[in-house]
Design an enzyme around this catalytic site. Structure first.
Site, short mmCIF file in Angstrom:
data_model
loop_
_atom_site.label_atom_id
_atom_site.label_comp_id
_atom_site.label_asym_id
_atom_site.label_seq_id
_atom_site.Cartn_x
_atom_site.Cartn_y
_atom_site.Cartn_z
N ASP A 145 -42.72 3.30 -24.39
CA ASP A 145 -42.12 3.93 -23.22
C ASP A 145 -41.52 5.27 -23.61
O ASP A 145 -41.07 5.45 -24.75
CB ASP A 145 -41.01 3.05 -22.64
CG ASP A 145 -41.53 1.74 -22.08
OD1 ASP A 145 -42.74 1.63 -21.86
OD2 ASP A 145 -40.69 0.83 -21.85
N VAL A 146 -41.48 6.19 -22.65
CA VAL A 146 -40.94 7.53 -22.94
C VAL A 146 -39.51 7.45 -23.44
O VAL A 146 -39.08 8.26 -24.28
CB VAL A 146 -41.06 8.44 -21.69
CG1 VAL A 146 -40.19 7.92 -20.55
CG2 VAL A 146 -40.71 9.88 -22.03
#
EC number: 5.4.99.-
Length: 317
Positions: A145-146
């Site tokens: 995930d970012v």
């Protein structure tokens, strides 16, 4: 670059956890992007409320439905060279590259995300990835995930891409994370085995569903802390948001993750603006030589400071 674009809209109800917050902070948490990137979208007029642009300092209300304009180039998503000094190359040879990804860098270019990407950083450094896969995902065999930091492996050769993709499918890659979860899990270690699917109510979230994909998460408590526990987490599967969804379902959401039910007051007290989740260890066989490889990553500064503060400071939240 082709400047023609298709514009689509995503409509997002405002989660309770961000009601009353500034738009730049709230949009950052709702979309899982950095606050700077959220501010850039707001300044570009890409975030609307009842048809009107939302300002960075505007406060979001519980009754708001936010419209996010998603712009995708007709020619497809592009890898844009953009270096980020915090991204470290841990190992590379002719076939693979192992990196330590900072928060705020997306694993690959994606619709609606305007910040730096892992392939873009490597491109800026002259590191060529495999050409297998879609243009924006070439060389990508796993994702983080970012807002999640830590170790990733990418393929540089076509053979390495094929072998690594199969290794992930066969669950032959050891992925270990450390996470700070709210509360004290009981039992102190165990397995969460519940299927995960995209939410039918919010297309930016995932949820537990009998119609979802099989998802297995193992956890073990490393350290008990005031209001939280530091966990070691191992994944058998790699679903989007898997750890975040499973821990929320277990009633112990990750600290700093209001999207999945975390208390924003605790995150604020710790100075966190993203979920406390870090990929600390990655082990696999080299796709060409077969050698056993294992890599480890230290906590980044923001996670270490939050953990130290929780260990040393008594506070109210």
């Amino acid at each position: 670059m082709n400047l023609e674009a298709d514009v689509q809209s995503k409509f997002l109800p405002v989660p309770d956890a961000v009601v009353g917050q500034r738009a730049d902070a709230a949009i950052s948490k709702m979309l899982g992007i950095s606050r700077t990137q959220a501010a850039e979208m707001l300044e570009a007029g890409e975030v609307l409320r009842q048809g009107a642009s939302v300002g960075k300092s505007d406060r979001l209300q519980a009754t708001d439905v936010i419209e996010v304009l998603l712009v995708e180039k007709v020619s497809g998503l592009e890898v844009v060279a953009q270096d980020v000094g915090e991204l470290k190359v841990i190992f590379q040879d002719d076939h693979i590259v192992v990196i330590d990804k900072p928060s705020g860098v997306v694993s690959h270019p994606s619709q609606g995300f305007v910040g730096p990407s892992v392939p873009g950083v490597l491109l800026a450094r002259g590191i060529q990835l495999s050409t297998s896969g879609a243009q924006e995902r070439q060389g990508i065999v796993q994702r983080l995930d970012v807002g999640t930091s830590g170790l990733m492996v990418l393929a540089k050769s076509e053979r390495a891409y094929s072998v690594l993709k199969q290794a992930f499918r066969d669950r032959n890659v050891q992925k270990t994370y450390h996470a700070l979860a709210q509360g004290h899990p009981e039992p102190l270690q165990g397995t969460i085995d519940t299927p995960i699917a995209r939410s039918t109510k919010h297309d930016y979230k995932f949820t537990i569903s009998p119609d979802g994909k099989p998802s297995v998460t193992h956890y073990k408590t490393i350290e008990m802390l005031p209001a939280a526990a530091l966990l070691e987490i191992g994944l058998e599967t790699g679903r989007t948001h898997q750890i975040r969804v499973h821990m929320s379902h277990f009633r112990h959401p990750l600290v700093g993750d209001p999207l999945y039910g975390a208390d924003p007051k605790l995150a604020s007290a710790l100075g966190l603006d993203r979920q406390w989740l870090h990929a600390v260890k990655l082990g696999f066989q080299h796709p060409i030589s077969g050698a056993e490889l294992e890599f480890e990553s230290e906590y980044p500064t923001d996670l270490k400071l939050a953990l130290d503060r929780l260990r040393e400071v008594t506070f109210r939240f």
